[in-house]
Design an enzyme around this catalytic site. Structure first.
Site, mmCIF file in Angstrom:
data_model
loop_
_atom_site.group_PDB
_atom_site.id
_atom_site.type_symbol
_atom_site.label_atom_id
_atom_site.label_comp_id
_atom_site.label_asym_id
_atom_site.label_seq_id
_atom_site.Cartn_x
_atom_site.Cartn_y
_atom_site.Cartn_z
ATOM 1 C CD GLU A 228 -3.417 -0.872 0.728
ATOM 2 O OE1 GLU A 228 -2.640 -0.045 -0.199
ATOM 3 O OE2 GLU A 228 -3.954 -2.004 0.633
ATOM 4 C CB CYS A 262 -1.291 7.248 0.779
ATOM 5 S SG CYS A 262 -3.487 6.400 2.110
HETATM 6 P P1 NAP Z 1 8.355 5.114 5.251
HETATM 7 O O1 NAP Z 1 9.044 6.185 5.015
HETATM 8 O O2 NAP Z 1 8.492 4.196 3.332
HETATM 9 O O3 NAP Z 1 7.838 4.298 6.263
HETATM 10 C C1 NAP Z 1 6.581 3.577 6.208
HETATM 11 C C2 NAP Z 1 7.315 2.784 7.227
HETATM 12 O O4 NAP Z 1 8.296 1.606 6.415
HETATM 13 C C3 NAP Z 1 8.286 2.981 8.606
HETATM 14 O O5 NAP Z 1 7.838 2.397 9.338
HETATM 15 C C4 NAP Z 1 9.529 3.029 7.756
HETATM 16 O O6 NAP Z 1 10.838 2.966 9.514
HETATM 17 C C5 NAP Z 1 9.564 1.698 6.802
HETATM 18 N N1 NAP Z 1 10.641 1.351 6.469
HETATM 19 C C6 NAP Z 1 10.995 3.070 5.194
HETATM 20 N N2 NAP Z 1 11.395 2.272 4.131
HETATM 21 C C7 NAP Z 1 12.552 0.396 5.171
HETATM 22 C C8 NAP Z 1 13.734 0.101 4.585
HETATM 23 N N3 NAP Z 1 13.737 0.338 3.574
HETATM 24 N N4 NAP Z 1 12.797 -0.714 5.071
HETATM 25 C C9 NAP Z 1 12.458 -1.530 6.004
HETATM 26 N N5 NAP Z 1 11.655 -1.101 6.223
HETATM 27 C C10 NAP Z 1 11.014 0.677 5.865
HETATM 28 O O7 NAP Z 1 6.590 6.179 4.764
HETATM 29 P P2 NAP Z 1 6.465 7.292 5.537
HETATM 30 O O8 NAP Z 1 6.842 8.411 4.716
HETATM 31 O O9 NAP Z 1 6.455 6.897 6.350
HETATM 32 O O10 NAP Z 1 4.913 7.465 5.379
HETATM 33 C C11 NAP Z 1 4.292 8.273 3.798
HETATM 34 C C12 NAP Z 1 3.890 6.881 3.118
HETATM 35 O O11 NAP Z 1 3.465 6.303 2.962
HETATM 36 C C13 NAP Z 1 3.722 8.664 2.022
HETATM 37 O O12 NAP Z 1 4.268 7.844 -0.298
HETATM 38 C C14 NAP Z 1 2.292 7.321 1.963
HETATM 39 O O13 NAP Z 1 0.883 7.657 0.360
HETATM 40 C C15 NAP Z 1 2.197 6.951 1.869
HETATM 41 N N6 NAP Z 1 1.055 5.374 2.924
HETATM 42 C C16 NAP Z 1 0.571 5.156 1.700
HETATM 43 C C17 NAP Z 1 -0.718 4.140 2.759
HETATM 44 C C18 NAP Z 1 -1.546 3.323 1.481
HETATM 45 O O14 NAP Z 1 -2.807 2.720 1.835
HETATM 46 N N7 NAP Z 1 -1.676 3.270 0.049
HETATM 47 C C19 NAP Z 1 -1.565 4.625 3.435
HETATM 48 C C20 NAP Z 1 -0.280 5.987 4.016
HETATM 49 C C21 NAP Z 1 0.595 6.420 3.484
HETATM 50 P P3 NAP Z 1 11.336 4.163 9.725
HETATM 51 O O15 NAP Z 1 9.721 5.446 10.305
HETATM 52 O O16 NAP Z 1 12.621 3.191 10.626
HETATM 53 O O17 NAP Z 1 11.932 4.143 8.480
#
Ligand code: NAP
Length: 460
Positions: A228, A262
């Site tokens: 997602e 998102c």
């Molecule tokens: P993010 O940086 O990708 O982080 C999301 C989760 O992934 C966090 O727990 C993060 O941990 C972890 N993570 C990131 N890179 C990782 C890696 N290489 N290995 C393991 N874990 C990893 O995203 P965000 O900035 O927090 O959230 C915003 C994004 O989520 C936006 O793009 C938004 O559109 C998307 N989103 C999508 C939905 C949907 O249902 N489609 C819903 C909500 C949000 P850390 O914090 O420790 O880095």
């Protein structure tokens, strides 16, 4: 420090937490996998009692959960309360409906009898974002625990207290140790978890970059995953839209959760004949928002989740401008303590501008004028993302026709009521794959086993 609670209202640090050691991680994995060995044999009634209890506790203690969230990631308190209530409803929904969703499906082969059975597959690893700290967790916990799987979850670095509170919720609800485990782990340890043979599936909600990394790792291990990811949803306004109604949704769709959703409306695509009026009213409505303490119910504009999220968004806006975009309102941080950003509208974002394909995760709207309905659809589809989208028109038949032609996972006509427990949620293209919520959400990590009975001699 990987896990830190900093209140973005004033950028004051509250608490920080060490990541666990590899030895501690292994101990938690042992407990989770041993829990699975018993949990997979439990009845739906047994599972239902625990999941429904968790739903009830979340409801009863909604204020407490909401305040943790508001302090940790700055969501306005009324929105945080709504999110906690909704999370409780999602758990209750799966407690109530899981057995029906997973009951045997009778098939009708030419010879003999056959059915599909749905059985759990093991420990599922969830990786979740901060923007809906409880809803995201409920979206995986409700279905997957009711299906007979167990969960280990890595939450985002900036919401450790939400993560810990949600783990405690399960113990308070009477869950056995290891049914739901919060993991304060690094990205490297997250890879170890994906590689772990006890883990049988991976569910991520997060950015495209995280999706590429985690889906690749799951793929190397031949493990199913659901992704997602981000979005840049089109908000299409046709010339026959009810403007007052549309503006209210435009403001909510872009500004809910300080724009950090998102499937928020991010690209406003408005037919020429109504564009000036729309822009004038949209700008006036955004200007009326009042920045303040997200704990205060009168505040209409909260901070972003962290200072670094604000710095990143400001840099994205500057880059868009350096590539030719024009700012018609906002564009800067608000001159006060905390991670506050001015509501911003950008125009003249041309396809060659990198911003054209970017996701702006905060209160930044991109505004486009188009000739007609066909041009609106073409522009909506000119995106790497495909999560949600909306169209506003007084003619709902026309609205449905436009919705069918937009290449995306979800379309909303004259509203953007994104999420309900019973409706599937998810996207296509860079917005990911798989669906959460509804019947589809519980089918992601179950074994669909064919069982055939045939009274016949083996062929010779
Ligand atoms: P993010 O940086 O990708 O982080 C999301 C989760 O992934 C966090 O727990 C993060 O941990 C972890 N993570 C990131 N890179 C990782 C890696 N290489 N290995 C393991 N874990 C990893 O995203 P965000 O900035 O927090 O959230 C915003 C994004 O989520 C936006 O793009 C938004 O559109 C998307 N989103 C999508 C939905 C949907 O249902 N489609 C819903 C909500 C949000 P850390 O914090 O420790 O880095």
């Amino acid at each position: 420090m990987a896990y830190e609670s900093v209140n973005p209202f004033d950028n004051k640090r509250d608490k920080s937490f060490e990541t666990i050691t590899d030895k501690q991680l292994e101990a938690k994995m042992v407990i989770a996998s041993s829990c699975y060995e018993t949990w997979k044999h439990t009845s739906y009634a047994h599972r239902r009692a625990i999941v429904a209890k968790a739903a009830a506790l979340l409801h009863d203690e909604a204020e407490n959960f909401a305040q943790i969230e508001t302090r940790e990631m700055g969501k306005r308190i009324s929105e945080a309360r709504g999110e906690v209530e909704f999370s409780s409803q999602i758990l209750a929904y799966y407690a109530e409906n899981a057995e029906r969703f997973l009951k045997n499906l009778e098939l009708h082969p030419t010879l003999g009898e056959a059915h599909m059975e749905s059985s759990p597959i093991g420990v599922i690893f969830g990786v979740e974002p901060w923007n809906f700290p409880f809803y995201q967790l409920a979206r995986v916990a409700g279905p997957h625990l009711m299906a007979g799987n167990v969960l280990v979850v890595k939450h985002a670095g900036c919401v450790p207290q939400c993560a810990i509170a949600f783990e405690k919720l399960w113990l308070d609800a009477g869950a056995p140790a290891g049914l739901y485990t919060n993991l304060l782990i690094s990205h490297d340890q997250s890879n170890q978890v994906i590689d772990d043979p006890r883990v049988k599936g991976v569910a991520l909600t997060g950015s495209v970059a995280a999706g590429r990394s985690i889906a690749a790792r799951a793929g190397q291990n031949l493990k199913p995953s659901s992704m997602e990811l981000g979005g840049s949803d089109a908000f299409i306004v046709l010339e026959d839209a009810d403007l007052e109604h549309t503006i209210k949704w435009a403001v909510w769709g872009r500004m809910y959760n300080a724009g950090q959703t998102c499937c928020a409306a991010k690209r406003f695509i408005v037919v020429e004949s109504i564009a000036d009026k729309f822009l004038q009213k949209f700008q006036a409505a955004l200007s009326a928002l009042k920045a303040g303490d997200p704990m205060d119910e009168n505040t209409t504009l909260g901070p972003l989740s962290t200072e670094s999220a604000l710095v990143q968004l400001l840099a994205q806006v500057d880059s868009a401008v350096s590539h030719g975009a024009k700012i018609i309102m906002g564009g800067k941080r608000i001159d006060r303590p905390g991670a506050f950003m001015q509501p911003t509208i950008m125009t003249d974002v041309k396809p060659e501008n990198p911003a054209f394909r970017d996701e702006f995760f905060g209160p930044v709207a991109m505004f486009f004028r188009v000739k007609d309905e066909d041009a609106a659809i073409a522009l909506a589809n000119d995106s790497d993302f495909g999560l949600g989208g909306s169209v506003f028109t007084k003619d709902t038949v026309r609205g449905r026709r436009v919705a069918s032609r937009v290449e995306t996972g979800m379309m909303f006509i004259n509203n953007i009521s994104w999420s309900d427990a019973e409706l599937p949620f998810g996207g296509i293209k860079d917005s990911g794959y798989g669906r959460e919520l509804g019947d589809m959400g519980i089918q992601q990590f179950v074994n669909k086993k064919l069982v055939r009975t045939l009274v016949a001699e083996a062929p010779v």
